[in-house]
Design an enzyme around this catalytic site. Sequence first.
Site, mmCIF file in Angstrom:
data_model
loop_
_atom_site.group_PDB
_atom_site.id
_atom_site.type_symbol
_atom_site.label_atom_id
_atom_site.label_comp_id
_atom_site.label_asym_id
_atom_site.label_seq_id
_atom_site.Cartn_x
_atom_site.Cartn_y
_atom_site.Cartn_z
ATOM 1 N N ASP A 1 64.314 -59.220 22.431
ATOM 2 C CA ASP A 1 64.695 -59.902 23.634
ATOM 3 C C ASP A 1 64.371 -61.397 23.273
ATOM 4 O O ASP A 1 63.376 -61.840 22.740
ATOM 5 C CB ASP A 1 63.949 -59.564 24.901
ATOM 6 N N GLU B 1 68.520 -60.359 19.974
ATOM 7 C CA GLU B 1 69.188 -61.049 21.182
ATOM 8 C C GLU B 1 69.294 -62.760 20.741
ATOM 9 O O GLU B 1 68.270 -63.143 21.068
ATOM 10 C CB GLU B 1 68.951 -60.754 22.414
#
Length: 547
Positions: free
Chosen positions: A213, A272
């Site tokens: 993330d 990401e």
Amino acid sequence: MTRAAPPAEPWWRGGVCYEVYVRSFADSDGDGIGDLPGVTARLPHLAALGVDAVWLTPFYPSPMVDGGYDVVDYCDVDPLFGTLADVDALVVEAHRLGLRVVCDLVPNHTSDRHPWFQAALAAAPGSAARRRYVFRPVDDDQPDQPPNDWQSAFGGSAWRRVSSPHGGPDEWYLHLFSSEQPDLNWDNPEVPSEFRDIVRWWLDRGVDGLRIDMAHALFKHPDLVDAGPGQHTEFRRNHLMPFFDQAPVHDLYRQWRTMVEGVPGERALIGEVCLFDADRQARYVRPDELHQAFTFELLECDWSAPALRDTIGRTLAAYRRVGALPAWVLNSHDATRTVTRYGGGERGLRRARAAALLMLALPGAAYVYQGEELGLPQVDLPDEALRDPVWERSGRTVRGRDGSRVPIPWTADGGTYGFSPEGADPPWLPQPDGWGVWSVQRQTADPDSTLALYRAAIRLRREFADGLTWWDVGPEVVAFRRGEGFGCAVNLGDRPVPLTGVGRVLLASAPVRPADGALLLPPDTAVWLAPACHDAVGPADSGVDVR
């Protein structure tokens, strides 16, 4: 048709990965919240869809301020979702069905209830515990002025002031997201050391990859310089922000890559990386760094042929220069559903179906967010149902992401359309009336459904050759060929466009027909074409042949 990938090609290079938002996928115990046993029970749907891997959003212990992206313990499971034994069972079943499992890793920040942050709050300014996070002293001359102008992605300042537990001076701590999500200090060696252990712990447990993330945000500018005006509206786009894309992050991923390469099996690190500069994005997938990095420009791109050609061309060229392929993303749990983003209703669905064929025809990997294969629209939820922290932090002016996170429908009927057992508690987000019309059950029985389209496309894409060459069909059409004959054409204009010199239709997002020796491609429609010598089989065969 030339086959694309040799058998030895890693699964992550050109595979299709399905994102499961665990809270909203399948509820096994009737509490209205999706869980890991629910995911395991529904894995046959993903096997039938034909995907290569499943990515699970965070299921770790968490106060759930931000849907589990505020983590208290990275090596356990929140009771809402099950147990570590349920993770193990899911991995075993997924592997039995030929699916890889990717777990979410959230290294930019923890929950404010994480033991590390609780220790930091209890410790004095300047202590070792506080150096695990980004703390800065209060300026006595301007005690209400944060250390810099950085803004939270959820609105307001990215700094929160806390009192010293020992009567000393107050300090500010950084939170690029919610104030309950304090940013870690990756310049402190203790932080990367801890996360190396976490990464290895999950790989040893049998998962096939980790999705990182906010992979570009871990390190901050050492001087915490101001970001300047316009940063909130450009939060995801502006790669020049001093809290994004700092040089040390690449050394970190080189270390992780070395570690992962030493683990048996084809394990993958997936970033990401929310940068909108193709060359900077591609740096993250150099041969000794991450295996994949999400390419969000397709998701953000206007429904415009020139814009899409530019986005695809720049991205492929940048990745080619580092010997990698993109990981295309058309939607996620953070974005408005594709159908709604493209205008909603019938037009939005036509465009979403066409966009799916475009994405799945491109070289590289593809990510499918749960419900996209059903053509789900964004749900307009009542104010009282909204859970996304951006709703409150924006003064209830930004509705947030909940409309794309509504539990998906499995059956045409029933109190929760098959999401929960009958008699269960209401789902954590309310499903709209008539939700069953989009259900897996109903679409499985319809050969023209969006689900049938996705199943056929994912099966057929395995035959594509590497590379892409543009095919000039007209200014309003994005068209290209892969290898010796496969072609993809998408009409983004408002009039039908004739395609000449084409072979057999393999798949189309809407009905197409021959006219005067050509194939007439309607507006908002994509078509996959094979050379005249290739025969399509099964539901992908439209029966249209123009020779």
